[in-house]
Design an enzyme around this catalytic site. Structure first.
Site, PDB file in Angstrom:
ATOM      1  N   THR A 129       0.824  -1.204   0.000  1.00 23.36           N
ATOM      2  CA  THR A 129       0.000   0.000   0.000  1.00 23.36           C
ATOM      3  C   THR A 129       0.858   1.254   0.000  1.00 23.36           C
ATOM      4  O   THR A 129       1.979   1.255   0.530  1.00 23.36           O
ATOM      5  CB  THR A 129      -0.895   0.020   1.262  1.00 23.36           C
ATOM      6  OG1 THR A 129      -1.538   1.296   1.377  1.00 23.36           O
ATOM      7  CG2 THR A 129      -0.101  -0.227   2.533  1.00 23.36           C
ATOM      8  N   TYR A 167      -1.715  -0.010  10.461  1.00 21.79           N
ATOM      9  CA  TYR A 167      -1.928  -0.697   9.182  1.00 21.79           C
ATOM     10  C   TYR A 167      -0.715  -0.523   8.272  1.00 21.79           C
ATOM     11  O   TYR A 167      -0.136  -1.496   7.771  1.00 21.79           O
ATOM     12  CB  TYR A 167      -3.188  -0.175   8.500  1.00 21.79           C
ATOM     13  CG  TYR A 167      -3.272  -0.542   7.039  1.00 21.79           C
ATOM     14  CD1 TYR A 167      -3.395  -1.868   6.644  1.00 21.79           C
ATOM     15  CD2 TYR A 167      -3.216   0.436   6.046  1.00 21.79           C
ATOM     16  CE1 TYR A 167      -3.451  -2.214   5.298  1.00 21.79           C
ATOM     17  CE2 TYR A 167      -3.277   0.097   4.704  1.00 21.79           C
ATOM     18  CZ  TYR A 167      -3.387  -1.227   4.332  1.00 21.79           C
ATOM     19  OH  TYR A 167      -3.440  -1.565   3.006  1.00 21.79           O
TER      20      TYR A 167
END
Length: 327
Positions: free
Chosen positions: A119, A143
């Site tokens: 990501t 995350y």
């Protein structure tokens, strides 16, 4: 290489299922490995499913011995940023420990082609835009940190254990299969396009915009929306690259084109022809004002060029949510 088996870990989820579709279209045999905590059994349409958790080494060994995949595509992660702040332990257990367990199983099975779903959140707050792969990595939430830790582990596995990997850093995945067979279906939903479409469909009370005073062209945040089928194509190209002996590499997956939140909402109104209430509220902590990819490296390494623009993204998403989504 067509005809090879590929294990798609998390293949019942949003991006994983679209990648299974693309793998099947290109002659591969996708085998889904999923615990179905967030994935959907209805999305397993192009190959067999094996139920299991990436933290369960014995189950992984069993599945790898049974199917003997040539490569592994790894999508199985907890992804909701807000939840990672509330419950970081679950993110470390699944995203880090689970991935390390999967890597150990892959090595024991003699698999050295591994594609990792990462990501742009590993970059943290952008120091320059568009972001390329040399941008410093300083994630600002659990995350992003769990994804960054795995990226670092993969670099060590490559250097010391000869396990080659392609790390794919997504920007904003969006859209759906144009035939409406699968689409975006999260519970709860936190992504802008499905939330706005639900507002246009009257399924929710309008749409909230976080911040309207950023230093952007209309004051709202800028994001790089990439069609999920373009992402799927990049993953299959990454598998082919590794199976041909390609070296480990990290690549951005985005279009290179930024869209403001206001522009996005206007485009959704244009496609749906259904105006909906929009409320502008304060900024949300941790949001970057602009996240846009430099995708030159993915083009150079994989020959990958995004095929779909914002209108096609929204049209495919609208068709899925309006007609096919499981409500």
């Amino acid at each position: 290489m067509a005809g090879e088996t590929v294990l798609v870990v998390g293949g019942a989820g949003y991006i994983g299922s679209h990648t299974c579709l693309d793998l099947a279209n290109k002659g591969y045999k996708p085998v889904v490995f999923d615990n179905f905590s967030n994935g959907h059994r209805e999305f397993v349409k192009w190959g067999p499913a094996e139920e299991g958790d990436i933290r369960d080494r014995a189950r992984l060994d069993e599945v790898l011995a049974k199917h003997k995949p040539a490569a592994i595509l790894h999508f199985a992660a907890l992804i909701e940023v807000g939840e990672s702040v509330k419950d970081p332990v679950s993110f470390y257990e699944n995203n880090v420990i689970g991935t390390l367990t999967l890597l150990s199983a892959a090595q024991a099975a003699g698999i050295n082609a591994f594609v990792f779903s990462s990501t742009c959140a590993t970059y943290g707050l952008p120091q320059s835009v568009p972001l390329d792969e040399t941008h410093r990595q300083m994630p600002i939430n659990p995350y992003g940190r769990t994804k960054y830790i795995v990226e670092q582990a993969l670099a060590d596995y490559d250097q010391y254990k000869s396990l080659r990997s392609v790390v794919l850093r997504y920007f904003n995945a969006a859209g759906a299969d144009f035939e409406g067979r699968i689409g975006e279906w999260h519970q709860p939903e936190t992504h802008a396009i499905p939330l706005a479409i639900d507002a246009a469909l009257g399924r929710r009370q309008g749409f909230k915009v976080f911040g309207s005073d950023y230093e952007t062209r209309d004051g709202t945040c800028v994001r790089d929306y990439i069609h999920v089928l373009d992402l799927a194509d990049a993953h299959v190209r990454a598998v082919e690259y590794l199976l041909k002996g390609g070296d480990s590499v990290a690549l951005n997956l985005g279009t290179g084109t930024g869209t403001t939140v206001k522009e996005l909402l206007g485009a959704i109104e244009d496609v749906s022809n259904r105006p909906f209430p929009v409320e502008y509220i304060g900024r949300r902590e941790g949001d970057s004002h602009t996240l846009v990819a430099n995708n030159d490296k993915a083009r150079d390494v994989l020959g990958w060029v995004p095929q779909y623009d914002l209108s096609q993204i929204i049209r495919s998403a609208w068709d899925w949510h309006a007609k096919s989504n499981q409500h």
